[in-house]
Design an enzyme around this catalytic site. Structure first.
Site, mmCIF file in Angstrom:
data_model
loop_
_atom_site.group_PDB
_atom_site.id
_atom_site.type_symbol
_atom_site.label_atom_id
_atom_site.label_comp_id
_atom_site.label_asym_id
_atom_site.label_seq_id
_atom_site.Cartn_x
_atom_site.Cartn_y
_atom_site.Cartn_z
ATOM 1 N N ASP A 8 0.885 -1.167 0.000
ATOM 2 C CA ASP A 8 0.000 0.000 0.000
ATOM 3 C C ASP A 8 0.925 1.221 0.000
ATOM 4 O O ASP A 8 1.451 1.592 1.047
ATOM 5 C CB ASP A 8 -0.899 -0.008 1.234
ATOM 6 C CG ASP A 8 -1.775 1.226 1.307
ATOM 7 O OD1 ASP A 8 -2.277 1.674 0.267
ATOM 8 O OD2 ASP A 8 -1.964 1.748 2.427
ATOM 9 N N GLU A 67 -1.357 -1.479 -4.778
ATOM 10 C CA GLU A 67 -2.589 -0.725 -5.012
ATOM 11 C C GLU A 67 -2.347 0.318 -6.100
ATOM 12 O O GLU A 67 -1.319 0.974 -6.131
ATOM 13 C CB GLU A 67 -3.053 -0.044 -3.723
ATOM 14 C CG GLU A 67 -4.381 0.665 -3.880
ATOM 15 C CD GLU A 67 -4.942 1.213 -2.584
ATOM 16 O OE1 GLU A 67 -5.830 2.070 -2.677
ATOM 17 O OE2 GLU A 67 -4.487 0.794 -1.504
ATOM 18 N N ASP A 139 -2.154 0.986 7.514
ATOM 19 C CA ASP A 139 -1.415 0.845 6.256
ATOM 20 C C ASP A 139 -0.943 -0.588 6.036
ATOM 21 O O ASP A 139 -0.951 -1.084 4.905
ATOM 22 C CB ASP A 139 -0.224 1.813 6.228
ATOM 23 C CG ASP A 139 -0.681 3.262 6.224
ATOM 24 O OD1 ASP A 139 -1.348 3.671 5.262
ATOM 25 O OD2 ASP A 139 -0.385 3.977 7.199
#
Length: 173
Positions: A8, A67, A139
């Site tokens: 991420d 992502e 996160d």
């Protein structure tokens, strides 16, 4: 037993999550955050790159998933996020890993069942799916969600390929 590294990305905090696949099951290996410091973006990108290279050396993943950039209200933030993604992708490709990219909606759908899930819902489901004693930091949970999304996507593709093969085979019996 493939190992998946999910990321991420962020220019200040990048979450990572590592899972191992055993048959049709997944097992938690590690997760955490790479926190960069300083005001110079180029130095933060180097810290991110170096941090991911170390994680790749330590856990030796077979697959890498990240992502995708979403369009933010602030163009400057979106550009920095894109640069952080670039540093992460280069770290993966430097280690000869192919890169799979997923949108936030795909990740949330795979983990929670709805693309509009909130961060807390993702944390809760990641904790539940990986049987963790506590919810990971946001996160890190998002990164584990990326890895789980990749696992589920690969499982779906394998299942579809098997069905297509059996349908094709069945026609020519």
């Amino acid at each position: 037993m493939p190992i998946i590294l999910g990321v991420d990305p962020g220019s200040r905090i990048t979450g990572y999550g590592v899972i191992q696949i055993q048959g049709r099951q997944h097992q938690y290996i590690a997760s955490g955050c790479i926190r960069t410091s300083g005001d110079d973006l180029s130095m933060r990108l180097k810290q991110l790159f170096d941090g991911l290279q170390e994680i790749i050396r330590q856990y030796k993943p077979d697959e890498f998933a990240i992502e995708r950039v979403f369009m933010a209200k602030n163009a400057d933030s979106a550009l920095k996020l894109g640069q952080a993604r670039g540093a992460a992708i280069v770290a993966a490709t430097a280690a000869d890993l192919s890169v799979a990219e997923y949108s936030a909606t795909q990740i949330k759908s795979a983990v929670v069942g709805t693309g509009r899930a909130k961060k807390e819902q993702v944390q809760h489901m990641v904790q539940h799916l990986l049987q963790l004693p506590a919810a990971p930091q946001a996160d890190a949970a998002d990164a584990l969600g990326v890895a789980l999304c990749h696992y589920h996507t690969m499982q779906s593709l394998v299942a579809m390929a098997g069905q297509a093969k059996s349908r094709t085979y069945g026609r020519y019996k």
